[in-house]
Design a protein around this motif. Structure first.
Motif, PDB file in Angstrom:
ATOM      1  N   ARG A  11      32.919  39.315  31.942  1.00  0.00           N
ATOM      2  CA  ARG A  11      33.487  38.278  32.808  1.00  0.00           C
ATOM      3  C   ARG A  11      34.977  38.508  33.035  1.00  0.00           C
ATOM      4  NH1 ARG A  11      32.846  35.778  37.211  1.00  0.00           N
ATOM      5  NH2 ARG A  11      33.773  33.683  37.292  1.00  0.00           N
ATOM      6  N   ASN A  12      35.692  38.935  31.989  1.00  0.00           N
ATOM      7  CA  ASN A  12      37.120  39.225  32.119  1.00  0.00           C
ATOM      8  C   ASN A  12      37.349  40.337  33.141  1.00  0.00           C
ATOM      9  OD1 ASN A  12      37.795  37.305  30.231  1.00  0.00           O
ATOM     10  ND2 ASN A  12      38.072  38.766  28.562  1.00  0.00           N
ATOM     11  N   PHE A  13      36.470  41.340  33.130  1.00  0.00           N
ATOM     12  CA  PHE A  13      36.625  42.434  34.080  1.00  0.00           C
ATOM     13  C   PHE A  13      36.385  41.939  35.509  1.00  0.00           C
ATOM     14  CE2 PHE A  13      34.830  45.898  36.617  1.00  0.00           C
ATOM     15  CZ  PHE A  13      35.856  46.824  36.528  1.00  0.00           C
ATOM     16  N   GLU A  14      35.360  41.130  35.683  1.00  0.00           N
ATOM     17  CA  GLU A  14      35.066  40.602  37.020  1.00  0.00           C
ATOM     18  C   GLU A  14      36.230  39.760  37.536  1.00  0.00           C
ATOM     19  OE1 GLU A  14      30.203  40.291  36.350  1.00  0.00           O
ATOM     20  OE2 GLU A  14      31.485  38.511  36.274  1.00  0.00           O
ATOM     21  N   ILE A  15      36.793  38.950  36.639  1.00  0.00           N
ATOM     22  CA  ILE A  15      37.927  38.108  37.039  1.00  0.00           C
ATOM     23  C   ILE A  15      39.145  38.961  37.362  1.00  0.00           C
ATOM     24  CG2 ILE A  15      39.565  36.367  36.216  1.00  0.00           C
ATOM     25  CD1 ILE A  15      37.245  35.150  34.610  1.00  0.00           C
ATOM     26  N   SER A  16      39.386  39.989  36.527  1.00  0.00           N
ATOM     27  CA  SER A  16      40.556  40.847  36.761  1.00  0.00           C
ATOM     28  C   SER A  16      40.401  41.645  38.053  1.00  0.00           C
ATOM     29  CB  SER A  16      40.777  41.782  35.576  1.00  0.00           C
ATOM     30  OG  SER A  16      39.671  42.652  35.400  1.00  0.00           O
ATOM     31  N   GLU A  17      39.154  42.032  38.388  1.00  0.00           N
ATOM     32  CA  GLU A  17      38.926  42.728  39.659  1.00  0.00           C
ATOM     33  C   GLU A  17      39.325  41.827  40.824  1.00  0.00           C
ATOM     34  OE1 GLU A  17      36.210  46.211  40.227  1.00  0.00           O
ATOM     35  OE2 GLU A  17      38.385  45.958  40.143  1.00  0.00           O
ATOM     36  N   MET A  18      38.890  40.582  40.767  1.00  0.00           N
ATOM     37  CA  MET A  18      39.271  39.640  41.821  1.00  0.00           C
ATOM     38  C   MET A  18      40.769  39.374  41.794  1.00  0.00           C
ATOM     39  SD  MET A  18      36.120  36.885  41.866  1.00  0.00           S
ATOM     40  CE  MET A  18      36.246  36.479  40.123  1.00  0.00           C
ATOM     41  N   GLY A  19      41.341  39.353  40.582  1.00  0.00           N
ATOM     42  CA  GLY A  19      42.778  39.119  40.451  1.00  0.00           C
ATOM     43  C   GLY A  19      43.602  40.220  41.078  1.00  0.00           C
ATOM     44  N   VAL A  20      43.154  41.476  40.889  1.00  0.00           N
ATOM     45  CA  VAL A  20      43.872  42.604  41.490  1.00  0.00           C
ATOM     46  C   VAL A  20      43.819  42.508  43.013  1.00  0.00           C
ATOM     47  CG1 VAL A  20      43.840  45.112  41.818  1.00  0.00           C
ATOM     48  CG2 VAL A  20      43.572  44.155  39.525  1.00  0.00           C
ATOM     49  N   GLU A  21      42.648  42.175  43.530  1.00  0.00           N
ATOM     50  CA  GLU A  21      42.497  42.069  44.983  1.00  0.00           C
ATOM     51  C   GLU A  21      43.358  40.949  45.545  1.00  0.00           C
ATOM     52  OE1 GLU A  21      38.957  41.404  48.321  1.00  0.00           O
ATOM     53  OE2 GLU A  21      38.460  41.603  46.174  1.00  0.00           O
ATOM     54  N   LEU A  22      43.334  39.792  44.889  1.00  0.00           N
ATOM     55  CA  LEU A  22      44.119  38.658  45.364  1.00  0.00           C
ATOM     56  C   LEU A  22      45.616  38.933  45.242  1.00  0.00           C
ATOM     57  CD1 LEU A  22      42.048  35.691  43.884  1.00  0.00           C
ATOM     58  CD2 LEU A  22      42.214  36.370  46.292  1.00  0.00           C
ATOM     59  N   ALA A  23      46.009  39.511  44.101  1.00  0.00           N
ATOM     60  CA  ALA A  23      47.433  39.778  43.887  1.00  0.00           C
ATOM     61  C   ALA A  23      47.939  40.817  44.876  1.00  0.00           C
ATOM     62  CB  ALA A  23      47.668  40.259  42.452  1.00  0.00           C
ATOM     63  N   GLY A  24      47.099  41.811  45.208  1.00  0.00           N
ATOM     64  CA  GLY A  24      47.504  42.818  46.191  1.00  0.00           C
ATOM     65  C   GLY A  24      47.748  42.193  47.551  1.00  0.00           C
ATOM     66  N   ARG A  25      46.835  41.307  47.994  1.00  0.00           N
ATOM     67  CA  ARG A  25      47.004  40.639  49.288  1.00  0.00           C
ATOM     68  C   ARG A  25      48.235  39.731  49.269  1.00  0.00           C
ATOM     69  NH1 ARG A  25      41.169  39.797  49.416  1.00  0.00           N
ATOM     70  NH2 ARG A  25      41.526  37.596  48.918  1.00  0.00           N
ATOM     71  N   ARG A  26      48.440  39.102  48.108  1.00  0.00           N
ATOM     72  CA  ARG A  26      49.594  38.191  47.992  1.00  0.00           C
ATOM     73  C   ARG A  26      50.910  38.963  48.101  1.00  0.00           C
ATOM     74  NH1 ARG A  26      51.112  34.760  42.584  1.00  0.00           N
ATOM     75  NH2 ARG A  26      53.022  33.767  43.396  1.00  0.00           N
ATOM     76  N   VAL A  27      50.971  40.149  47.485  1.00  0.00           N
ATOM     77  CA  VAL A  27      52.189  40.968  47.574  1.00  0.00           C
ATOM     78  C   VAL A  27      52.435  41.384  49.013  1.00  0.00           C
ATOM     79  CG1 VAL A  27      53.189  43.208  46.954  1.00  0.00           C
ATOM     80  CG2 VAL A  27      52.135  41.797  45.189  1.00  0.00           C
ATOM     81  N   GLU A  28      51.362  41.766  49.707  1.00  0.00           N
ATOM     82  CA  GLU A  28      51.510  42.156  51.110  1.00  0.00           C
ATOM     83  C   GLU A  28      52.032  40.997  51.940  1.00  0.00           C
ATOM     84  OE1 GLU A  28      47.712  43.548  52.322  1.00  0.00           O
ATOM     85  OE2 GLU A  28      47.788  45.390  51.124  1.00  0.00           O
ATOM     86  N   GLU A  29      51.486  39.814  51.693  1.00  0.00           N
ATOM     87  CA  GLU A  29      51.907  38.639  52.464  1.00  0.00           C
ATOM     88  C   GLU A  29      53.361  38.285  52.176  1.00  0.00           C
ATOM     89  OE1 GLU A  29      49.178  35.614  51.391  1.00  0.00           O
ATOM     90  OE2 GLU A  29      47.465  36.517  52.444  1.00  0.00           O
ATOM     91  N   GLU A  30      53.738  38.279  50.881  1.00  0.00           N
ATOM     92  CA  GLU A  30      55.098  37.899  50.538  1.00  0.00           C
ATOM     93  C   GLU A  30      56.102  38.936  51.026  1.00  0.00           C
ATOM     94  OE1 GLU A  30      56.050  35.092  49.414  1.00  0.00           O
ATOM     95  OE2 GLU A  30      54.005  34.333  49.181  1.00  0.00           O
ATOM     96  N   THR A  31      55.702  40.210  50.995  1.00  0.00           N
ATOM     97  CA  THR A  31      56.596  41.253  51.513  1.00  0.00           C
ATOM     98  C   THR A  31      56.813  41.072  53.011  1.00  0.00           C
ATOM     99  OG1 THR A  31      55.820  42.803  49.810  1.00  0.00           O
ATOM    100  CG2 THR A  31      56.916  43.744  51.736  1.00  0.00           C
ATOM    101  N   MET A  32      55.744  40.788  53.732  1.00  0.00           N
ATOM    102  CA  MET A  32      55.861  40.568  55.180  1.00  0.00           C
ATOM    103  C   MET A  32      56.706  39.334  55.475  1.00  0.00           C
ATOM    104  SD  MET A  32      52.773  40.252  57.961  1.00  0.00           S
ATOM    105  CE  MET A  32      52.146  41.820  57.402  1.00  0.00           C
ATOM    106  N   LYS A  33      56.529  38.282  54.694  1.00  0.00           N
ATOM    107  CA  LYS A  33      57.311  37.062  54.906  1.00  0.00           C
ATOM    108  C   LYS A  33      58.796  37.305  54.639  1.00  0.00           C
ATOM    109  CE  LYS A  33      55.646  33.306  53.057  1.00  0.00           C
ATOM    110  NZ  LYS A  33      54.986  32.427  52.071  1.00  0.00           N
ATOM    111  N   MET A  34      59.074  38.144  53.615  1.00  0.00           N
ATOM    112  CA  MET A  34      60.468  38.464  53.328  1.00  0.00           C
ATOM    113  C   MET A  34      61.082  39.258  54.474  1.00  0.00           C
ATOM    114  SD  MET A  34      61.747  37.357  50.404  1.00  0.00           S
ATOM    115  CE  MET A  34      63.002  38.541  49.920  1.00  0.00           C
ATOM    116  N   GLU A  35      60.293  40.164  55.041  1.00  0.00           N
ATOM    117  CA  GLU A  35      60.809  40.963  56.159  1.00  0.00           C
ATOM    118  C   GLU A  35      61.067  40.107  57.384  1.00  0.00           C
ATOM    119  OE1 GLU A  35      57.888  43.943  56.678  1.00  0.00           O
ATOM    120  OE2 GLU A  35      58.558  45.182  54.986  1.00  0.00           O
TER     121      GLU A  35
END
Length: 566
Positions: A481-505
């Motif tokens: 379960r931890n692996f499944e959650i971390s997989e989703m966490g990596v995906e969500l965190a990656g999208r969040r970084v992209e969004e925040e980087t774009m917003k900063m730009e």
């Protein structure tokens, strides 16, 4: 014919006998070298281990304590790339040998100090059994002695005068002793003595005697089970040691695998931390341009700079942890600390979630049938029952049947063989009621207590195995379960970084939100690697705790897919 030595004159026969005895002693001492005894012990211990190994599934069929040839890694591939996450030492790993997990296990089995120690423990147990068996074979003994005696004494008789007397005496003996499985003990002996007076009357005297005795317990110490207790326990102790070593082989393979994956995990954390540090650094530089143009507040740049410094510290700490774990791993598998190696990153990339297809009740049933430590615990209860019978027997009076025979030789001036026409023998009983039974009483009571304790330990072992399997299943489910959650966490965190980087730009984001997003991405990646490694090692431990993880000769395990595997 006479032979002279100073003022002493010896008869030729005397000289020959003396020389013969001395030569015999020299041959006995020099005939066998230390190397011969070492090889003899190794051969007998190896035979006993091979004899009992067939009763222990997955025991190493080529067990030996012989040292292996010096370590050579020349056949391993060479690492030639540079690693930016190593910082200023990015070229430090160039020329290092790449060690796969299979190779690491093979090296550990051959060169690990702890593994060699465990092999020696097993060997010493086999060596103890050789001595226990030896007690039930004829044990022969010999001894020889020769002396030259010069005596000076005053003899009274009218006028005291000094008398000198010189003599040569020698003796030799041979005997045997054997313990029978009924508890009887048989001893035989043959002795011969030689005496030669050199001064005065040149007399020569010989005497010899052949004897044998038999002692058979009839009450205390009687019976096959009582008489054979020491040998029975020694036989079972070797079987227990084999089971313990076989289970240790499984645990050892898991320890090496866990340490191997741990090093790769630490390497991955250091790599992720370096990547995060570079991202923060690039973001801070980009934000500085906006600050210089007045499009960002200075506080925003400060937050990014602070995050950059924190991430750099995290990277430096992760890099040290990786290097330290790699050095510890070298020592663990028996490699010199100065050996330049890296572990194969592909081993980590190839990991995947393989969840067991059994339920908890099935796992418990298999474990109760296959666990070698449970077999030892069950047999220990049988040992306690047997020792209780021995302790009860010691409370009985001692009644032994004894008999013996002696055959002398005719005394005279020439050696003679035993004269079987004249002999003596005896037979009778030796009785000792044993009025002081305090020690035997205490031993019996202590044995009773030990039996009850062993019975409790047996039931406790059963419950511990059940608990171990239940907890192992929970850990497996948690790791998946931890692996499944971390997989989703990596995906969500990656999208969040992209969004925040774009917003900063676009000038719409904040530094704090970007810092949080990038930190979350690093943590999610680390958690995903940790969960994957945790599930893999927990799965292997789960199979091992079921008693069905099979280990090959090179230390590598066979991946289990069937809970009912032998």
């Amino acid at each position: 014919m006479l032979a002279s030595f100073g003022a002493v004159r010896f008869n030729t026969a005397t000289v020959k006998l003396t020389v013969l005895l001395l030569c015999l002693i020299a041959l006995l001492f020099a005939g066998c070298t230390a190397n011969y005894y070492r090889k003899s012990a190794d051969k007998e211990a190896a035979r006993l281990i091979a004899e009992k190994s067939r009763f222990v599934p997955n025991m190493d069929p080529r067990f030996t304590i012989q040292s292996n040839a010096p370590i050579s890694l020349e056949e391993l591939p060479v690492f030639s790339a540079t690693q930016d996450f190593l910082g200023t030492d990015k070229e430090a790993e160039q020329g290092a040998r790449i060690v796969s997990l299979d190779k690491a296990l093979e090296i550990a089995v051959k060169y690990s100090r702890t593994y060699q120690t465990r092999k020696e423990v097993l060997y010493l147990q086999a060596l103890s059994l050789t001595l226990a068996r030896h007690q039930y074979t004829p044990i022969f003994s010999t001894a020889a002695r020769t002396r030259y005696v010069n005596t000076h004494q005053y003899v009274a008789g009218g006028v005291d005068h000094l008398v000198s007397e010189r003599e040569v005496n020698a003796s030799a003996s041979a005997g045997s002793e054997m313990l029978l499985r009924t508890g009887a003990r048989i001893t035989t002996s043959f002795t011969t003595d030689f005496l030669r007076f050199i001064t005065g009357d040149p007399r020569t005297a010989y005497s010899s005697q052949l004897g044998a005795t038999l002692t058979q317990p009839l009450w205390r110490g009687a019976g096959f089970q009582i008489a054979m207790e020491n040998l029975t326990q020694a036989e079972r102790d070797l079987l227990y040691a084999l089971r313990e070593f076989t289970r240790y082989r499984k645990d050892f393979a898991l320890e090496i695998a866990s340490a191997y994956y741990g090093v790769l995990q630490n390497r991955d954390v250091a790599r992720n931390s370096h990547r995060g540090y570079l991202n923060f650094k690039a973001t801070a530089e980009r934000d500085k341009a906006f600050v210089d143009e007045g499009q960002r507040p200075v506080s925003s740049l400060g937050q990014l700079k602070q995050a950059e410094l924190s991430t750099e510290i995290r990277w430096i700490n992760a890099l040290r942890t990786y290097r330290q774990s790699l050095d510890q791993f070298k020592i663990q598998i028996g490699l010199p600390l100065v050996t330049q190696i890296i572990l194969d990153d592909r081993e980590l990339a190839q990991l995947k979630i393989l969840h067991p297809s059994v339920n908890v009740e099935e796992a418990i049933t298999v474990a109760l049938s296959n666990r070698l430590d449970l077999l030892n615990q069950r047999d220990a209860l049988e040992d306690a029952d047997r020792k209780l019978q021995v302790a009860m027997n010691r409370l009985k009076p001692k009644v032994d049947f004894v008999s013996g025979v002696n055959v002398p030789a005719k005394a005279g001036s020439t050696p003679t063989a035993p004269d079987f026409s004249q002999y003596s023998w005896y037979a009778g009983l030796e009785v000792d009621p044993g009025l002081d039974k305090k020690s035997d009483r205490n031993t019996y009571r202590a044995t009773l207590i030990n039996r009850e304790r062993t019975a409790r330990e047996w039931t406790l072992a059963l419950d511990n195995v059940r608990l171990q399997m239940v907890d192992g299943w929970r850990q497996l489910d948690q790791a998946r379960r931890n692996f499944e959650i971390s997989e989703m966490g990596v995906e969500l965190a990656g999208r969040r970084v992209e969004e925040e980087t774009m917003k900063m730009e676009l000038g719409r984001g904040t530094a704090r939100e970007l810092v949080d997003a990038q930190n979350a991405l690093m943590e999610s990646r680390d958690q995903r690697t940790a969960a994957l490694v945790s599930h893999t090692t927990t799965r292997l431990r789960f199979w091992s705790n079921m008693g069905i993880l099979m280990i090959r000769e090179n230390g590598k395990w066979e991946e289990t897919t069937d809970a009912k595997a032998p």
